[in-house]
Enzyme design. Structure first.
Site, PDB file in Angstrom:
ATOM      1  N   LEU A 105      -6.896 -12.681  14.457  1.00 54.64           N
ATOM      2  CA  LEU A 105      -7.366 -13.675  15.415  1.00 54.64           C
ATOM      3  C   LEU A 105      -7.961 -12.922  16.595  1.00 54.64           C
ATOM      4  CD1 LEU A 105      -4.457 -16.320  15.553  1.00 54.64           C
ATOM      5  CD2 LEU A 105      -6.559 -16.390  14.208  1.00 54.64           C
ATOM      6  N   ASP A 106      -9.025 -13.483  17.181  1.00 52.94           N
ATOM      7  CA  ASP A 106      -9.625 -12.863  18.347  1.00 52.94           C
ATOM      8  C   ASP A 106      -8.602 -12.720  19.469  1.00 52.94           C
ATOM      9  OD1 ASP A 106     -11.963 -12.982  16.920  1.00 52.94           O
ATOM     10  OD2 ASP A 106     -12.722 -14.753  17.960  1.00 52.94           O
ATOM     11  N   LYS A 107      -8.884 -11.840  20.397  1.00 52.17           N
ATOM     12  CA  LYS A 107      -7.958 -11.590  21.496  1.00 52.17           C
ATOM     13  C   LYS A 107      -7.638 -12.858  22.272  1.00 52.17           C
ATOM     14  CE  LYS A 107      -7.392  -8.583  25.553  1.00 52.17           C
ATOM     15  NZ  LYS A 107      -8.006  -7.493  26.371  1.00 52.17           N
ATOM     16  N   THR A 109      -7.845 -15.948  21.051  1.00 52.42           N
ATOM     17  CA  THR A 109      -7.394 -17.014  20.157  1.00 52.42           C
ATOM     18  C   THR A 109      -5.875 -16.975  20.035  1.00 52.42           C
ATOM     19  OG1 THR A 109      -9.459 -16.951  18.900  1.00 52.42           O
ATOM     20  CG2 THR A 109      -7.573 -17.949  17.816  1.00 52.42           C
TER      21      THR A 109
END
Length: 237
Positions: A105-107, A109
């Site tokens: 997951l993106d930072k 997210t």
């Protein structure tokens, strides 16, 4: 029957270094089926042999599967010299060598991240051909039109490649919140496909993997070890 070296079993089950495990063996703290053993090279079958340390039986798990409620600002990695990682959030009592996030997951997210040391299982749930759905709560800049929902349901096109169908359903149209289900997870897919429609993502939260939802009792940064039944729900269609 699967045999494992005694020092490795002790190391994984008790979260010890190999040297600390061997010290317990030298100190006669370890017994196999009631007999003291000092041989680190001894092979045991965890499903049959009873291994005790200081008289207490130990429980060995070949692999561990952890549900983490990822907060924002943490990177999905095992190690990072500059950032806190999802593995850093795993408490010491359940942490073990080889842990990694099964999917990223993106930072910024948040939500459900599965952390494990089982590479084969991670591949099974991440490979597009396995069709394990991942569900997200997405906050957008505006309402998604019926035509845009249909476009994504037909399969979004990114980098001139048509991807698997994406299900989009309104959760709260007044606040532009939608449930989005992906059957594959390309790089920044949700952000890119909505940006392509001129509808930038404001917030992104993974709520479910397969048929297993994020445990609502877990606060951001908290985690728990999954049971066999919970793990099975991830791969259920």
């Amino acid at each position: 029957m699967e045999l494992i070296r005694l020092d490795k079993l002790l190391s994984q089950a008790l979260l010890l270094s190999r040297s600390d495990a061997k010290k317990k063996l030298r100190d006669s703290q370890v017994a196999i089926n009631g007999k003291v053993c000092k041989n680190a090279d001894m092979k045991v079958d965890p499903s049959v042999d009873i291994v005790t340390v200081g008289g207490q039986p130990i429980v060995y798990q070949k692999y561990v599967y952890i549900m983490l409620h990822k907060p924002a600002g943490v990177v999905s990695a095992s190690k990072d010299p500059n950032e806190k990682t999802v593995v850093d959030l795993v408490p010491s009592e359940i942490r073990r060598k080889g842990l990694f996030p099964a999917g990223r997951l993106d930072k910024d997210t948040t939500g459900f991240v599965l952390i494990t040391d089982d590479g084969d299982f991670a591949h099974r749930i991440l490979a597009p051909g396995k069709h394990v759905p991942k569900t997200y709560r997405v906050t957008l800049t505006r309402t998604v039109s019926e035509a845009e929902v249909a476009e994504l349901a037909d399969g979004p096109v990114l980098d001139d490649e048509k991807l698997l169908p994406v299900a989009v359903q309104a959760v709260c149209e007044e606040k532009y919140i939608y449930s989005v289900v992906l059957m594959e997870g390309r790089y920044h897919q949700i952000k890119r496909m909505f940006a392509k429609q001129g509808n930038p993502v404001v917030a992104l939260h993974r709520t479910q993997m397969g048929q297993l939802p994020l445990d609502p009792s877990l606060l951001p940064g908290e985690c728990k070890v999954l049971s066999a039944g919970e793990l099975e729900r991830i791969t259920m269609q």
